[in-house]
Design a protein around this motif. Structure first.
Motif, short mmCIF file in Angstrom:
data_model
loop_
_atom_site.label_atom_id
_atom_site.label_comp_id
_atom_site.label_asym_id
_atom_site.label_seq_id
_atom_site.Cartn_x
_atom_site.Cartn_y
_atom_site.Cartn_z
N GLU A 162 0.84 -1.20 0.00
CA GLU A 162 0.00 0.00 0.00
C GLU A 162 0.88 1.26 0.00
O GLU A 162 0.63 2.21 -0.75
N ALA A 163 1.95 1.23 0.82
CA ALA A 163 2.85 2.39 0.90
C ALA A 163 3.52 2.63 -0.45
O ALA A 163 3.61 3.77 -0.92
N ILE B 78 16.94 1.01 -3.75
CA ILE B 78 15.89 0.05 -4.07
C ILE B 78 14.83 0.05 -2.97
O ILE B 78 15.17 0.01 -1.79
N VAL B 79 13.57 0.12 -3.38
CA VAL B 79 12.49 -0.01 -2.40
C VAL B 79 11.80 -1.37 -2.50
O VAL B 79 11.23 -1.86 -1.53
N ARG B 80 11.86 -1.99 -3.69
CA ARG B 80 11.41 -3.39 -3.80
C ARG B 80 12.40 -4.13 -4.68
O ARG B 80 12.70 -3.69 -5.79
N LEU C 168 12.56 0.78 2.85
CA LEU C 168 11.13 1.07 2.76
C LEU C 168 10.41 0.53 3.99
O LEU C 168 9.65 1.25 4.65
N ALA C 169 10.69 -0.74 4.31
CA ALA C 169 9.94 -1.39 5.40
C ALA C 169 10.14 -0.65 6.72
O ALA C 169 9.18 -0.37 7.44
N VAL C 170 11.39 -0.29 7.01
CA VAL C 170 11.67 0.32 8.30
C VAL C 170 11.05 1.72 8.39
O VAL C 170 10.55 2.12 9.45
N LEU D 284 18.05 9.16 4.36
CA LEU D 284 17.16 8.60 3.35
C LEU D 284 15.78 8.31 3.94
O LEU D 284 14.74 8.57 3.33
N GLN D 285 15.78 7.78 5.17
CA GLN D 285 14.50 7.42 5.79
C GLN D 285 13.68 8.68 6.12
O GLN D 285 12.45 8.65 6.06
N ILE D 286 14.36 9.78 6.41
CA ILE D 286 13.64 11.05 6.62
C ILE D 286 12.95 11.46 5.31
O ILE D 286 11.80 11.89 5.29
N TYR D 287 13.67 11.27 4.21
CA TYR D 287 13.12 11.61 2.88
C TYR D 287 11.91 10.72 2.55
O TYR D 287 10.85 11.22 2.15
N ILE D 288 12.07 9.42 2.75
CA ILE D 288 10.96 8.50 2.42
C ILE D 288 9.76 8.80 3.32
O ILE D 288 8.61 8.79 2.88
N ARG D 289 10.06 9.11 4.57
CA ARG D 289 8.99 9.44 5.52
C ARG D 289 8.18 10.65 5.05
O ARG D 289 6.95 10.65 5.05
#
Ligand code: GLU
Length: 377
Positions: A82-83, A209-211, A221-223, A247-252
């Protein structure tokens, strides 16, 4: 605030894992916060059957309890899908504008603008990548330092210049991963141990890579989905993940802008007056020095003498193990001039402060002789 343990069940915990778990537990409990347990078993080929259950028993035995039910990444594929679908609706320009202008910045994770590459106009935020590892190696500059390879952007250019060809390859079912396009933007955040950190997403990290091509959602992605979904606001882990934090701040931010609704929001998501944006949340980040052996190699699960199975078989007590990790954290004084002393998790809580940890930010060297003497091995 809510903290988390996020172990990967790929074997028995070793001293390095306990050290990171202790850091996370102390940080949460010191401020009276809750701490959640998330078993990071998304990468199924790496998962060792029974390791998650053993980890839970070990954590309890060590006195490092958690709150609520454990969350297993392996049961959350629908959430990651979904994300990813939400992110796939965004264009790269849309998200890089938001990141660059900092229009919904939050402290301590603010961003500053960089120059957008002229070629990025047609790029979707999430795009398919048909490159093999060999293709990427061949197109990359030689690696330096920590051997982190920034993706050279081959398929991002393909999609911008020959979108029909990319569509055709997808229609042919060509093996592909999915990547997230990163902006030429600097992410700045405060780390409790290492202070202000700055990473340029495009230059220091690249389109990750996200998938994966085998269908597995990536760690990154998962975290990020999990930390957002579970309302995590206190993140403690090894300093090898400092760069990933940017990177996780960006994805968030991208997830929030795509309309992702956490199941445990930390703030009201749509207050009537619109004053409260979902990323107004302050997140505390702390990345811990790593532990090396005397030869300067990182502790790995193959260092069997350090794993809890071996230690407990030799009669090591929970207090000995916690005391050793508290010492590694710097909670028993200057590492060079003190010897580890056994202590319980609650005693460690009494002496814990980030000041003590940040007094020495060098990676820790574990002397096997001293270690064996301490544990009576
Ligand atoms: N599962 C990761 C590990 O065991 C930790 C990831 C994280 O804390 O973000 O190293």
């Amino acid at each position: 605030m809510t903290g988390r343990f996020a172990p990967t069940p790929s074997g028995r915990m070793h001293i390095g894992n306990v050290y990171a778990m202790l850091g996370a537990w102390l940080s949460a409990r010191k401020s009276g916060d809750s701490i959640r347990l998330r078993i990071e078993d998304i990468d199924e080929p790496r998962v060792v059957p029974g390791a998650a259950e053993t980890m839970m028993r070990d954590l309890e035995w060590l006195g490092l309890g958690w709150d609520d039910e454990p969350v297993f990444q392996s049961s959350r594929h629908a959430l990651y899908q979904e994300a990813l679908e939400l992110l796939s609706k965004l264009s790269f320009d849309e998200i890089s504008d938001i990141i660059s202008t900092g229009s919904n910045d939050s402290k301590p994770c603010s961003t500053t603008a960089g120059n957008e590459a002229a070629t990025s106009e047609a790029t979707p935020l999430i795009y398919p990548c048909f490159c093999s590892r060999a293709d990427i190696r061949a197109a990359s500059a030689p690696q330096e330092g920590d051997r982190f390879t920034v993706y050279p952007g081959t398929c991002r250019r393909l999609i911008a210049s020959e979108p029909q060809r990319a569509k055709q390859r997808l229609a042919n079912n060509d093996r592909h991963s999915m990547r997230i396009a990163t902006a030429d933007t600097t992410i700045t955040f405060h780390d409790e141990v290492f202070g202000t950190q700055q990473y340029n997403l495009a230059h220091d990290i690249g389109d990750i890579i996200v998938r994966r091509s085998d269908g597995i959602y990536s760690y990154q992605l998962a975290v990020t989905v999990d930390d957002l979904d579970m309302g995590i606001t206190d993140i403690v882990r090894g300093r090898d993940l400092l760069r990933s934090n940017a990177l996780q701040i960006y994805i968030r931010k991208a997830l929030i802008n795509a309309g992702f609704k956490p199941s445990e929001p930390t703030q009201p998501f749509h207050p009537a007056d619109g004053s409260n944006k979902p990323d107004d949340v302050t997140i505390s980040y702390a990345h811990l020095p790593l532990i090396d052996n005397a030869a300067g190699q990182r502790l790995a699960k193959r260092e069997r003498s350090l794993d809890l199975g071996i230690l407990t078989a030799h009669g090591a007590t929970a207090q000995q193990i916690i005391g050793y990790c508290a010492w590694l954290l710097g909670l028993q004084g200057d590492l060079k001039h003190t010897k580890p002393q056994p202590m319980s998790a609650d005693e460690a809580l009494g002496v814990f402060s980030w000041d003590a940890v940040r007094a020495n930010t060098s990676d820790r060297t574990l002397d096997q002789g001293e270690f064996n003497a301490y544990f009576g091995l």
